[in-house]
Design a protein around this motif. Structure first.
Motif, PDB file in Angstrom:
ATOM      1  N   GLN A  79      -3.985 -17.375  17.926  1.00 28.03           N
ATOM      2  CA  GLN A  79      -2.658 -16.812  18.080  1.00 28.03           C
ATOM      3  C   GLN A  79      -2.299 -16.797  19.567  1.00 28.03           C
ATOM      4  OE1 GLN A  79      -2.593 -12.927  16.131  1.00 28.03           O
ATOM      5  NE2 GLN A  79      -1.342 -13.800  14.501  1.00 28.03           N
ATOM      6  N   ILE A  80      -1.161 -17.378  19.892  1.00 31.03           N
ATOM      7  CA  ILE A  80      -0.733 -17.459  21.284  1.00 31.03           C
ATOM      8  C   ILE A  80       0.593 -16.722  21.450  1.00 31.03           C
ATOM      9  CG2 ILE A  80       0.048 -18.988  23.140  1.00 31.03           C
ATOM     10  CD1 ILE A  80      -2.958 -19.063  22.697  1.00 31.03           C
ATOM     11  N   HIS A  81       0.571 -15.726  22.311  1.00 27.62           N
ATOM     12  CA  HIS A  81       1.790 -15.013  22.687  1.00 27.62           C
ATOM     13  C   HIS A  81       2.475 -15.795  23.798  1.00 27.62           C
ATOM     14  CE1 HIS A  81       3.621 -12.235  25.697  1.00 27.62           C
ATOM     15  NE2 HIS A  81       4.260 -11.786  24.637  1.00 27.62           N
ATOM     16  N   PHE A  82       3.802 -15.922  23.701  1.00 25.36           N
ATOM     17  CA  PHE A  82       4.501 -16.648  24.764  1.00 25.36           C
ATOM     18  C   PHE A  82       5.947 -16.171  24.885  1.00 25.36           C
ATOM     19  CE2 PHE A  82       5.421 -19.061  20.951  1.00 25.36           C
ATOM     20  CZ  PHE A  82       6.689 -19.605  21.126  1.00 25.36           C
ATOM     21  N   ILE A  83       6.485 -16.399  26.079  1.00 26.71           N
ATOM     22  CA  ILE A  83       7.904 -16.212  26.369  1.00 26.71           C
ATOM     23  C   ILE A  83       8.562 -17.579  26.339  1.00 26.71           C
ATOM     24  CG2 ILE A  83       9.553 -15.531  28.155  1.00 26.71           C
ATOM     25  CD1 ILE A  83       7.313 -13.555  29.115  1.00 26.71           C
ATOM     26  N   HIS A  84       9.746 -17.637  25.744  1.00 28.02           N
ATOM     27  CA  HIS A  84      10.518 -18.885  25.722  1.00 28.02           C
ATOM     28  C   HIS A  84      11.947 -18.559  26.116  1.00 28.02           C
ATOM     29  CE1 HIS A  84      12.174 -22.548  23.287  1.00 28.02           C
ATOM     30  NE2 HIS A  84      12.140 -22.781  24.588  1.00 28.02           N
ATOM     31  N   GLN A  85      12.261 -18.822  27.386  1.00 24.65           N
ATOM     32  CA  GLN A  85      13.584 -18.518  27.931  1.00 24.65           C
ATOM     33  C   GLN A  85      14.379 -19.804  28.089  1.00 24.65           C
ATOM     34  OE1 GLN A  85      15.028 -15.229  29.025  1.00 24.65           O
ATOM     35  NE2 GLN A  85      16.622 -16.718  28.515  1.00 24.65           N
ATOM     36  N   PRO A  86      15.395 -20.043  27.241  1.00 25.85           N
ATOM     37  CA  PRO A  86      16.205 -21.260  27.369  1.00 25.85           C
ATOM     38  C   PRO A  86      16.930 -21.299  28.709  1.00 25.85           C
ATOM     39  CG  PRO A  86      16.539 -20.217  25.226  1.00 25.85           C
ATOM     40  CD  PRO A  86      15.774 -19.246  26.066  1.00 25.85           C
ATOM     41  N   GLY A  87      17.072 -22.498  29.248  1.00 24.66           N
ATOM     42  CA  GLY A  87      17.734 -22.667  30.531  1.00 24.66           C
ATOM     43  C   GLY A  87      19.242 -22.657  30.419  1.00 24.66           C
ATOM     44  N   GLN A  88      19.884 -22.267  31.525  1.00 24.49           N
ATOM     45  CA  GLN A  88      21.342 -22.231  31.616  1.00 24.49           C
ATOM     46  C   GLN A  88      21.789 -23.294  32.614  1.00 24.49           C
ATOM     47  OE1 GLN A  88      23.112 -20.068  29.550  1.00 24.49           O
ATOM     48  NE2 GLN A  88      21.050 -19.718  28.743  1.00 24.49           N
ATOM     49  N   GLY A  89      22.119 -24.465  32.096  1.00 17.77           N
ATOM     50  CA  GLY A  89      22.526 -25.566  32.953  1.00 17.77           C
ATOM     51  C   GLY A  89      22.865 -26.773  32.109  1.00 17.77           C
ATOM     52  N   PRO A  90      23.329 -27.863  32.738  1.00 15.00           N
ATOM     53  CA  PRO A  90      23.749 -29.037  31.967  1.00 15.00           C
ATOM     54  C   PRO A  90      22.601 -29.778  31.287  1.00 15.00           C
ATOM     55  CG  PRO A  90      23.875 -29.474  34.328  1.00 15.00           C
ATOM     56  CD  PRO A  90      23.618 -28.008  34.180  1.00 15.00           C
ATOM     57  N   ASN A  91      21.399 -29.747  31.878  1.00 16.03           N
ATOM     58  CA  ASN A  91      20.280 -30.491  31.287  1.00 16.03           C
ATOM     59  C   ASN A  91      18.955 -29.868  31.727  1.00 16.03           C
ATOM     60  OD1 ASN A  91      18.918 -32.499  29.845  1.00 16.03           O
ATOM     61  ND2 ASN A  91      18.886 -33.890  31.603  1.00 16.03           N
ATOM     62  N   PRO A  92      18.634 -28.671  31.224  1.00 21.27           N
ATOM     63  CA  PRO A  92      17.407 -27.995  31.662  1.00 21.27           C
ATOM     64  C   PRO A  92      16.154 -28.811  31.341  1.00 21.27           C
ATOM     65  CG  PRO A  92      18.863 -26.474  30.511  1.00 21.27           C
ATOM     66  CD  PRO A  92      19.401 -27.853  30.275  1.00 21.27           C
ATOM     67  N   MET A  93      15.203 -28.764  32.260  1.00 21.34           N
ATOM     68  CA  MET A  93      13.909 -29.430  32.073  1.00 21.34           C
ATOM     69  C   MET A  93      12.920 -28.432  31.484  1.00 21.34           C
ATOM     70  SD  MET A  93      11.331 -31.025  34.991  1.00 21.34           S
ATOM     71  CE  MET A  93      12.273 -32.526  35.279  1.00 21.34           C
ATOM     72  N   PRO A  94      12.205 -28.779  30.419  1.00 24.43           N
ATOM     73  CA  PRO A  94      11.172 -27.878  29.889  1.00 24.43           C
ATOM     74  C   PRO A  94      10.038 -27.700  30.899  1.00 24.43           C
ATOM     75  CG  PRO A  94      11.759 -29.581  28.289  1.00 24.43           C
ATOM     76  CD  PRO A  94      12.366 -29.987  29.592  1.00 24.43           C
ATOM     77  N   LEU A  95       9.606 -26.462  31.072  1.00 21.22           N
ATOM     78  CA  LEU A  95       8.568 -26.128  32.053  1.00 21.22           C
ATOM     79  C   LEU A  95       7.644 -25.082  31.462  1.00 21.22           C
ATOM     80  CD1 LEU A  95       7.386 -26.001  35.003  1.00 21.22           C
ATOM     81  CD2 LEU A  95       9.109 -24.236  35.456  1.00 21.22           C
ATOM     82  N   VAL A  96       6.347 -25.353  31.487  1.00 17.49           N
ATOM     83  CA  VAL A  96       5.368 -24.368  31.040  1.00 17.49           C
ATOM     84  C   VAL A  96       4.672 -23.790  32.271  1.00 17.49           C
ATOM     85  CG1 VAL A  96       3.590 -26.144  30.609  1.00 17.49           C
ATOM     86  CG2 VAL A  96       3.401 -23.884  29.531  1.00 17.49           C
ATOM     87  N   LEU A  97       4.729 -22.466  32.409  1.00 16.54           N
ATOM     88  CA  LEU A  97       4.094 -21.731  33.507  1.00 16.54           C
ATOM     89  C   LEU A  97       2.847 -21.055  32.976  1.00 16.54           C
ATOM     90  CD1 LEU A  97       7.141 -19.803  35.042  1.00 16.54           C
ATOM     91  CD2 LEU A  97       6.057 -21.823  35.996  1.00 16.54           C
ATOM     92  N   THR A  98       1.732 -21.150  33.701  1.00 14.45           N
ATOM     93  CA  THR A  98       0.484 -20.542  33.245  1.00 14.45           C
ATOM     94  C   THR A  98      -0.087 -19.632  34.323  1.00 14.45           C
ATOM     95  OG1 THR A  98       0.039 -22.562  31.992  1.00 14.45           O
ATOM     96  CG2 THR A  98      -1.747 -20.971  32.176  1.00 14.45           C
ATOM     97  N   HIS A  99      -0.399 -18.420  33.922  1.00 12.41           N
ATOM     98  CA  HIS A  99      -0.938 -17.397  34.821  1.00 12.41           C
ATOM     99  C   HIS A  99      -2.452 -17.551  34.962  1.00 12.41           C
ATOM    100  CE1 HIS A  99      -2.882 -15.010  31.626  1.00 12.41           C
ATOM    101  NE2 HIS A  99      -1.880 -15.418  30.862  1.00 12.41           N
ATOM    102  N   GLY A 100      -3.078 -16.620  35.666  1.00 12.38           N
ATOM    103  CA  GLY A 100      -4.530 -16.616  35.823  1.00 12.38           C
ATOM    104  C   GLY A 100      -5.098 -15.220  35.664  1.00 12.38           C
ATOM    105  N   TRP A 101      -6.271 -14.991  36.253  1.00  9.46           N
ATOM    106  CA  TRP A 101      -6.954 -13.685  36.212  1.00  9.46           C
ATOM    107  C   TRP A 101      -6.958 -13.082  37.620  1.00  9.46           C
ATOM    108  CZ3 TRP A 101     -10.749 -10.976  38.594  1.00  9.46           C
ATOM    109  CH2 TRP A 101     -11.203  -9.814  37.949  1.00  9.46           C
ATOM    110  N   PRO A 102      -6.767 -11.785  37.790  1.00  8.33           N
ATOM    111  CA  PRO A 102      -6.544 -10.752  36.774  1.00  8.33           C
ATOM    112  C   PRO A 102      -5.072 -10.531  36.464  1.00  8.33           C
ATOM    113  CG  PRO A 102      -6.847  -9.695  38.885  1.00  8.33           C
ATOM    114  CD  PRO A 102      -6.931 -11.191  39.135  1.00  8.33           C
ATOM    115  N   GLY A 103      -4.307 -11.607  36.483  1.00  9.89           N
ATOM    116  CA  GLY A 103      -2.900 -11.509  36.180  1.00  9.89           C
ATOM    117  C   GLY A 103      -2.625 -11.620  34.694  1.00  9.89           C
ATOM    118  N   SER A 104      -1.381 -11.933  34.360  1.00  6.27           N
ATOM    119  CA  SER A 104      -0.928 -11.998  32.981  1.00  6.27           C
ATOM    120  C   SER A 104       0.472 -12.582  32.973  1.00  6.27           C
ATOM    121  CB  SER A 104      -0.921 -10.605  32.348  1.00  6.27           C
ATOM    122  OG  SER A 104       0.011  -9.761  33.023  1.00  6.27           O
TER     123      SER A 104
END
Length: 386
Positions: A79-104
């Motif tokens: 099970q993977i928890h994630f945020i998915h925020q659609p972009g506001q622009g003419p042609n948004p590029m999909p981007l996956v951001l990944t955190h580390g430790w001890p972050g979140s």
């Protein structure tokens, strides 16, 4: 893939239990005036625990985080928890951001809107991204792995599957700390899907292919390797424990909020650009929101798995192996030891190398506008080819 909306809802009983445990804290006697030299400063810890017990408002932070569009995806057994925020622009590029430790994922709360809707933050709508921020397996609300072998490479496979399920056949990747390893594996194993990757840290286990037919290690590169060895000797005990005997440590941290706070806050103080004053650099509310997430989800032990798996499978290269998608690197001055560009170019296709004016290991939390600007600048010329 089953994807469902998710809403954070920590129960009142869990909040009450935390306050009761904090009220029963038993701190060890210490030596006066040690400061942070041998771990978390005792005076700071007392202040932090008192603030956590009496003033910190989890419900306020919970409400803030619940403004972000959150989901839960079932990917195989994970099970993977994630945020998915659609972009506001003419042609948004999909981007996956990944955190580390001890972050979140909490680290990304401020940078997400800056990337998804740059025009609202003084930027150009042409630079908008569809932003996806998953929580690493065993971190936060993502389930803990049930078997060994789930490291950064396997996480990259989960991210690739998630992005395809969201309809993104081609996308960008960004990460720091462990997230830099995940992003690098995405670029290495899925070059046809990666428009490019942007890193604010180079994976700690990264080693290029070195042999007699390769360029000799330069003086600058050897100086970096010596710096890494010195840092590991003086600062790396936490990583050695988490990568070799994590469960013994996890028992204590999972049972004691004071222990958990001491273990995590030390790293935010040491690795951020706070000039020794964590309150001015990170702030108690931001710090305790992250610590509270680890506490309520009981994920400190499962978060250590990435260290175990990292030792078992370092990010090394064989003859002829390279990462093909273009790389942009943001160098923050208070970051952990970072290699020279030549060391990275041995295996990566470096196209942008930016020295940042301020910031440390938790760049998205410390200076989100600076990091967002560099991410937008790096991917801008790549949009035409994606």
């Amino acid at each position: 893939m089953d994807i469902q909306p998710f809403h954070i809802a920590i129960s009142d009983s869990e909040l009450d239990d935390l306050r009761q445990r904090l009220a029963r804290t038993r701190l060890p006697a210490g030596i006066d005036n040690l400061g942070w030299r041998e771990g978390t400063d005792s005076d700071f810890l007392k202040k932090l625990l008192s603030y956590w017990q009496h003033q910190f408002d989890w419900r306020k932070q919970e409400a803030r985080l619940n403004q972000l569009p959150q989901f839960m995806a079932q990917i195989g057994e994970q099970q993977i928890h994630f945020i998915h925020q659609p972009g506001q622009g003419p042609n948004p590029m999909p981007l996956v951001l990944t955190h580390g430790w001890p972050g979140s994922f909490i680290e990304m709360a401020e940078i997400i809107p800056m990337l998804a809707d740059p025009a609202s933050y003084g930027g150009d709508a042409q630079d908008a991204f569809h932003v996806v921020v998953p929580s690493l397996p065993g971190y936060g609300f993502s389930s803990a792995p049930r078997t060994t072998g789930i490291g950064t490479q396997q996480t990259a496979a989960l991210w690739a599957e998630l992005m395809r399920a969201l309809g993104y056949e081609q996308f960008a990747a960004q990460g720091g700390d462990i997230g830099a390893g995940v992003a690098s594996w995405l670029a290495r194993n899925y070059p046809q899907s990666l428009v490019g990757l942007h890193l604010n840290f180079i994976p700690g286990s990264y080693r290029p292919y070195l042999a007699s037919d390769q360029p000799a290690v330069t003086e600058q590169e050897q100086s970096f390797l010596d710096q890494v060895a010195a840092w590991a000797a003086s600062e790396g005990a936490y990583g050695h424990i988490q990568g070799t005997r994590p469960q013994s440590l996890a028992v204590g941290l999972n049972d004691s909020p004071a222990g958990l706070a001491a273990w995590i806050s030390e790293k935010f103080q040491a690795w951020s650009d706070c000039h020794g004053n964590i309150e001015s650099g990170i702030g108690l509310d931001a710090l305790l929101t992250d610590i509270s997430l680890y506490w309520f989800t009981q994920s400190i032990g499962s978060s250590f798995r990435m260290y175990v798996e990292g030792r078992a499978a370092p990010f090394s290269f064989a003859r002829g192996e390279r990462i093909l998608p273009p790389l942009g690197v943001a160098l923050f001055p208070a970051e952990l030891p970072m290699p020279p560009r030549s060391w990275v170019e041995r295996s990566y296709s470096v196209q942008r190398w930016t020295t940042m004016p301020r910031g440390g290991h938790f760049a998205a939390l410390e200076y989100p506008a600076d990091l967002a600007a560099d991410i937008r600048a790096f991917f801008r010329p790549l949009r035409a080819t994606s």
